[in-house]
Design a protein around this motif. Structure first.
Motif: not given
Length: 92
Positions: A56-69
């Motif tokens: 998901a990170k490689e394909n820019n599917v996950i926004d880590t900042e949003v998931t962290k929030n």
């Protein structure tokens, strides 16, 4: 003491039945096998989770900042719920 809707006496009864069925000499072997199985299952789920997250990170599917929030908000709600249930348990 209650764990998964099972009280202490029920746990003791189940352990007694297990000892009667399998015998005391087989219990360490059974426990070791269950431990290995649980470890294998946990490792497999961690590998799958890691691969999905990596993909998901490689394909820019996950926004880590949003998931962290979202995780922070969920933890706040969980803490509030634990505080509330703790006060309920003390009142009963």
């Amino acid at each position: 003491m209650t764990y998964l809707f099972i009280g202490g006496t029920e746990i003791i009864f189940v352990l007694f039945v297990v000892v009667l069925v399998f015998g005391a000499d087989k219990l360490p072997e059974i426990a070791r096998g269950l431990g290995k199985g649980m470890r294998t299952l946990r490792d497999a789920t961690n590998d799958i989770k890691h691969e999905v997250t990596k993909s998901a990170k490689e394909n820019n599917v996950i926004d880590t900042e949003v998931t962290k929030n979202i995780n922070e908000e969920l933890n706040k709600v969980k803490d509030d719920l634990e505080d509330f249930t703790g006060s309920l348990k003390r009142d009963m």
